[in-house]
Design a protein around this motif. Structure first.
Motif, short mmCIF file in Angstrom:
data_model
loop_
_atom_site.label_atom_id
_atom_site.label_comp_id
_atom_site.label_asym_id
_atom_site.label_seq_id
_atom_site.Cartn_x
_atom_site.Cartn_y
_atom_site.Cartn_z
N SER A 98 0.83 -1.20 0.00
CA SER A 98 0.00 0.00 0.00
C SER A 98 0.87 1.25 0.00
O SER A 98 2.02 1.23 0.44
N GLY A 99 0.30 2.34 -0.49
CA GLY A 99 1.00 3.62 -0.44
C GLY A 99 0.87 4.26 0.93
O GLY A 99 0.71 3.57 1.94
N ASN A 100 0.94 5.58 0.97
CA ASN A 100 0.88 6.30 2.23
C ASN A 100 -0.52 6.25 2.85
O ASN A 100 -1.52 6.16 2.13
N ALA A 101 -0.58 6.32 4.16
CA ALA A 101 -1.83 6.51 4.90
C ALA A 101 -1.63 7.74 5.78
O ALA A 101 -0.81 7.72 6.69
N THR A 102 -2.33 8.81 5.49
CA THR A 102 -2.12 10.09 6.16
C THR A 102 -3.36 10.47 6.96
O THR A 102 -4.46 10.50 6.42
N GLY A 103 -3.17 10.75 8.25
CA GLY A 103 -4.30 11.13 9.09
C GLY A 103 -4.91 12.45 8.67
O GLY A 103 -6.11 12.54 8.43
N ILE A 104 -4.10 13.48 8.54
CA ILE A 104 -4.57 14.80 8.11
C ILE A 104 -3.50 15.43 7.22
O ILE A 104 -2.33 15.46 7.60
N GLU A 105 -3.90 15.90 6.07
CA GLU A 105 -2.99 16.67 5.22
C GLU A 105 -3.52 18.10 5.14
O GLU A 105 -4.69 18.33 4.86
N VAL A 106 -2.64 19.04 5.40
CA VAL A 106 -2.99 20.45 5.36
C VAL A 106 -2.11 21.12 4.32
O VAL A 106 -0.88 21.13 4.45
N ASP A 107 -2.71 21.67 3.29
CA ASP A 107 -1.98 22.38 2.23
C ASP A 107 -2.38 23.85 2.25
O ASP A 107 -3.57 24.18 2.30
N ALA A 108 -1.40 24.73 2.22
CA ALA A 108 -1.64 26.17 2.13
C ALA A 108 -1.10 26.64 0.78
O ALA A 108 0.09 26.52 0.51
N ALA A 109 -1.97 27.15 -0.07
CA ALA A 109 -1.57 27.63 -1.39
C ALA A 109 -1.52 29.15 -1.38
O ALA A 109 -2.55 29.82 -1.28
N ASN A 110 -0.32 29.69 -1.45
CA ASN A 110 -0.14 31.14 -1.45
C ASN A 110 0.09 31.60 -2.89
O ASN A 110 1.12 31.32 -3.48
N MET A 111 -0.87 32.32 -3.46
CA MET A 111 -0.78 32.76 -4.85
C MET A 111 -0.30 34.21 -4.96
O MET A 111 -0.33 34.81 -6.02
N VAL A 112 0.15 34.77 -3.81
CA VAL A 112 0.58 36.17 -3.77
C VAL A 112 2.06 36.21 -3.43
O VAL A 112 2.48 35.61 -2.43
N PRO A 113 2.89 36.91 -4.22
CA PRO A 113 4.32 37.02 -3.87
C PRO A 113 4.50 37.76 -2.56
O PRO A 113 3.68 38.59 -2.16
#
Length: 380
Positions: A128-143
């Motif tokens: 099996s691949g990864n098992a992740t409890g919580i993934e948090v992604d922050a996408a900053n589109m501003v320089p």
């Protein structure tokens, strides 16, 4: 939006006491079932035959998560069970919140727990691949532009953050509140973690430090008067070692027992003023050499002091000073007798065990003329 309203409406209807008591089982279109006060969506309509009801190696399964829920969503072949999305548009001044999870522990039983969110990730097979409890992604589109960084003393508006852990919640709702005990706890719940916190090699932006004048990723930043502690394994209740940063910029290292430094090459201690080591016993141990140097200024010196005596030793050679009188002695490893001695009282140089027979002295060696006592150097 219609789907969200539908789920909310079904949940409200199913949990209404008068309806829940009378409802047996209502089957609706699109795989939606209201059964005994529960709203079941997708594969959850097969209550006794879902992956939550199947055992994965232990003697129990995860059916509790299905039975105790008012709303159960199990996708039929889809990889997303539910999607909640929100956004701010135009000049909206309100917060956009996709999910609000609130729990309140009003029990008088100390063993009762209350969790706003519980996430469990199970990895079943070595393939099996990864098992992740919580993934948090922050996408900053501003320089970044000219905006300052977030530091321990100030927060910047208009930044992208992964996780914000706050204590106190809304003071208007819960006041008064008191300090919460732990922001993040890493625990053993039947097994251990191989690593506690891992920062990937390219996860942090390299930034030049005003203190070190070097560029590196900023992993942990703390305000003064915070420390990192290690607890004693003996009684498990008190600190045995700590590193503390102070307001003045000082860094303190405290330990009940030893502080060991093991380096493969150089160990450099640099200070603009003084390096002070205070201890009942200070030991410097090296396989090859220990070097202590001072700069070329006229008043520069290396000082070694002790209330009773101070000495440097290396493989049978000793340079020592004692409180009774200044003495500098080089002691042979085999004999143990001093070769020379300087008396503080009369500033006389005493030399011992100087050979008197030139035949016993190697080239460029020193010997004393047996007749005159004059020191001579054997050149040939």
């Amino acid at each position: 939006m219609k789907t969200l309203f539908l789920c909310a409406a079904l949940t409200a209807i199913a949990t209404t006491p008068s309806f829940a008591d009378s409802a047996k089982k209502i089957t609706m279109a699109n795989g939606i079932v209201v059964d005994g006060g529960q709203v079941l969506l997708g594969d959850a309509v097969n209550k006794s035959d879902t992956f939550l009801t199947k055992k994965t190696g232990g003697s129990y399964n995860l059916e509790w998560a299905q039975k105790q829920a008012e709303l159960v969503v199990i996708p039929e072949g889809n990889d997303v069970a539910a999607t909640f999305a929100s956004q701010n548009t135009g000049n909206d001044n309100d917060r956009a919140i996709s999910i609000v999870a609130i729990t309140k522990n009003a029990s008088r039983n100390k063993s009762a727990t209350s969790q706003a969110i519980y996430a469990e990730a199970v990895r079943v097979s070595p393939k099996s691949g990864n098992a992740t409890g919580i993934e948090v992604d922050a996408a900053n589109m501003v320089p970044k532009g000219g905006r300052g960084d977030v530091n321990p003393f100030q927060n910047q508006l208009g930044v992208a953050m992964g996780v914000w852990v706050a204590s106190g919640a809304d003071a208007k709702v819960h006041a008064p509140t008191y300090p919460a005990q732990t922001a993040v706890s890493v625990v053993n719940n039947g097994n251990t973690w191989d690593q506690g916190l891992v920062l990937k090699h390219n996860s942090l932006t390299p930034t030049q430090s005003a203190l070190t004048k070097k560029t590196a990723g900023r992993a942990v930043e703390m305000a003064p008067n915070h420390h990192v502690s290690w607890y004693s394994n003996a009684d498990k209740v008190h600190e045995a070692a700590a590193i503390v940063g102070r307001n003045s910029g000082a860094l303190e290292i405290h330990a009940e027992q030893n502080i060991s430094v093991d380096v493969g090459q150089d160990f450099l201690v640099a200070a603009e003023d003084e390096v002070i080591v205070q201890a009942a016993r200070v030991a410097l141990d090296a396989q090859k050499s220990i070097q202590i140097t001072a700069d070329d200024a006229p008043d520069s010196f290396v000082r070694m002091t002790g209330r009773q005596s101070a000495q440097l030793e290396a493989s049978g050679t000793r340079v020592a000073a004692n409180a009774a009188g200044l003495s500098v002695a080089a002691i042979a490893q085999s004999g143990g007798e001093p070769i020379f001695f300087v008396s503080k009282e009369d500033s006389t140089l005493y030399i011992y065990n100087i050979p008197t027979n030139p035949k016993h002295v190697k080239r460029n060696g020193v010997y004393a003329d047996p007749k005159t006592g004059v020191l001579k150097i054997k050149l040939q």
